[in-house]
Write a protein that holds these residues in place. Structure first.
Motif, PDB file in Angstrom:
ATOM      1  N   PHE A 265       0.838  -1.203   0.000  1.00 27.08           N
ATOM      2  CA  PHE A 265       0.000   0.000   0.000  1.00 27.08           C
ATOM      3  C   PHE A 265       0.875   1.257   0.000  1.00 27.08           C
ATOM      4  CE2 PHE A 265      -2.281  -3.548   1.671  1.00 27.08           C
ATOM      5  CZ  PHE A 265      -3.589  -3.404   1.203  1.00 27.08           C
TER       6      PHE A 265
ATOM      7  N   PHE B  73      -5.160   6.959   1.828  1.00 29.39           N
ATOM      8  CA  PHE B  73      -5.714   5.877   2.649  1.00 29.39           C
ATOM      9  C   PHE B  73      -7.068   5.430   2.087  1.00 29.39           C
ATOM     10  CE2 PHE B  73      -8.766   4.835   6.021  1.00 29.39           C
ATOM     11  CZ  PHE B  73      -8.159   3.753   6.645  1.00 29.39           C
TER      12      PHE B  73
ATOM     13  N   SER C 218      -6.874   3.544  -1.278  1.00 30.17           N
ATOM     14  CA  SER C 218      -6.342   2.189  -1.099  1.00 30.17           C
ATOM     15  C   SER C 218      -7.373   1.251  -0.472  1.00 30.17           C
ATOM     16  CB  SER C 218      -5.088   2.216  -0.215  1.00 30.17           C
ATOM     17  OG  SER C 218      -4.055   2.927  -0.850  1.00 30.17           O
ATOM     18  N   VAL C 219      -8.013   1.727   0.600  1.00 28.30           N
ATOM     19  CA  VAL C 219      -8.961   0.877   1.319  1.00 28.30           C
ATOM     20  C   VAL C 219     -10.182   0.574   0.451  1.00 28.30           C
ATOM     21  CG1 VAL C 219     -10.532   0.787   3.303  1.00 28.30           C
ATOM     22  CG2 VAL C 219      -8.183   1.568   3.618  1.00 28.30           C
TER      23      VAL C 219
ATOM     24  N   GLY D 200       2.848  -1.612   4.112  1.00 33.35           N
ATOM     25  CA  GLY D 200       2.543  -0.287   3.567  1.00 33.35           C
ATOM     26  C   GLY D 200       3.723   0.631   3.746  1.00 33.35           C
TER      27      GLY D 200
ATOM     28  N   GLY E 116       0.975   4.218   4.182  1.00 32.03           N
ATOM     29  CA  GLY E 116       0.360   3.004   3.648  1.00 32.03           C
ATOM     30  C   GLY E 116       0.212   1.889   4.671  1.00 32.03           C
TER      31      GLY E 116
ATOM     32  N   SER F 277      -3.383   1.658   5.760  1.00 34.95           N
ATOM     33  CA  SER F 277      -4.228   0.961   4.774  1.00 34.95           C
ATOM     34  C   SER F 277      -4.018  -0.541   4.895  1.00 34.95           C
ATOM     35  CB  SER F 277      -3.867   1.403   3.349  1.00 34.95           C
ATOM     36  OG  SER F 277      -3.758   2.799   3.237  1.00 34.95           O
TER      37      SER F 277
ATOM     38  N   GLY G 222      -3.796   0.846  -4.409  1.00 28.98           N
ATOM     39  CA  GLY G 222      -3.834   2.281  -4.166  1.00 28.98           C
ATOM     40  C   GLY G 222      -3.398   3.038  -5.403  1.00 28.98           C
TER      41      GLY G 222
END
Length: 294
Positions: free
Chosen positions: A6, A65, A68-69, A86, A90, A93, A270
């Motif tokens: 991430f 964030f 990515s999530v 991450g 990251g 995430s 992401g």
């Protein structure tokens, strides 16, 4: 084995997440929920804001964030990491991805982290510089000899290390590193000295928030920036997350350890493809890809 990775700050772009918002109801829900949690319309800035708008730390960190999530959530059943990691921001995430943190708590922590870092930057001005073409031990030695605060901050890949610290100390370090044979030693356009002792006020502020957040046992190990090792104990995850603000991001070492532990396929979840490029430089035999959605 599949490692999901991430990205951190710097991967943002104008229009990020709009395609996900328009196509997936679950994405729309998460984006709208984020607007409520943050108290401002981050979706307006992500979808329509300028590059300058997106560069504000209080926006950049939650935006990356979120992207990515949300991307991980819309992958549905295809989202099955054997391990996660991450880069700096990251890591939050990654902790939502492996179930250590829920979405709301993760977003709140990222927002608090961004605010704390911004305050620390104003309290103690600093900067960072990218150093290319020197071995890590040489960079470490030169940093240790410079008067003032200057430390290795991001071990991105072999031959690419970012240093962080006081403005004058960084400038002097860049001169010395070039004299030592660095291909480049370039001051970066960043707002502060991230991952250095100058972030101590932010670390203290974030420590309280992290300790008051519920962390669960993860579904797979996270390889954390601070120790570049597989971590599964919630208490250890919390402590490493607190240390992360003033400690270096050991990305090179994390990827090497994941590869030794069986990772052959790295999926970047992401915005951007920066981490895929770094993984290929660290572990050329690895397969890399961006997250795929239906």
């Amino acid at each position: 084995m599949k490692a999901y990775i991430f990205p951190g700050q710097g991967a943002q772009f104008t229009g990020m997440g709009l395609d996900l918002y328009e196509k997936y109801p679950v994405a729309q829900e998460l984006f709208e929920s984020a607007n409520e949690i943050l108290g401002f319309s981050i979706t307006d800035i992500m979808f329509e804001g300028s590059a300058e708008d997106l560069k504000q730390t209080k926006v950049t960190q939650p935006a990356i964030f979120l992207h990515s999530v949300v991307l991980g959530k819309v992958m549905g059943d295809g989202f099955k990491p054997d391990m996660v990691a991450g880069h700096s921001l990251g890591e939050f995430s990654a902790l939502v991805a492996n179930g250590s943190l829920n979405f709301e708590d993760g977003l709140k922590l990222v927002s608090q982290r961004a605010t704390a870092m911004q305050k620390a930057c104003e309290l103690k001005p600093g900067t960072m510089a990218a150093v290319l073409g020197l071995e890590d031990p040489i960079v470490e030695k030169i940093c240790s000899e410079i008067p003032g605060i200057v430390v290795p901050a991001n071990y991105n890949c072999p031959g690419q290390l970012v240093i962080s610290g006081e403005v004058e100390a960084i400038k002097l370090a860049c001169e010395k590193l070039k004299e030592a044979g660095a291909r480049r030693a370039l001051v970066l356009p960043v707002g502060g000295a991230f991952h250095s002792p100058l972030m101590e006020p932010a670390r203290e502020q974030l420590a309280a928030a992290i300790k008051n957040t519920n962390f669960k046992a993860p579904t797979c190990p996270i390889y954390q920036n601070v120790n570049a090792s597989a971590v599964t104990e919630p208490d250890d995850i919390q402590m490493n997350l607190i240390s992360q603000l003033t400690a270096p991001v050991r990305w090179t070492q994390s990827v090497q350890k994941m590869a030794r532990d069986g990772a052959g396929f790295f999926v970047e979840v992401g915005p951007g493809k920066v981490l895929q490029g770094l993984v290929k430089k660290i572990h050329p035999e690895a397969e890399v890809a961006s997250a795929e959605i239906g």
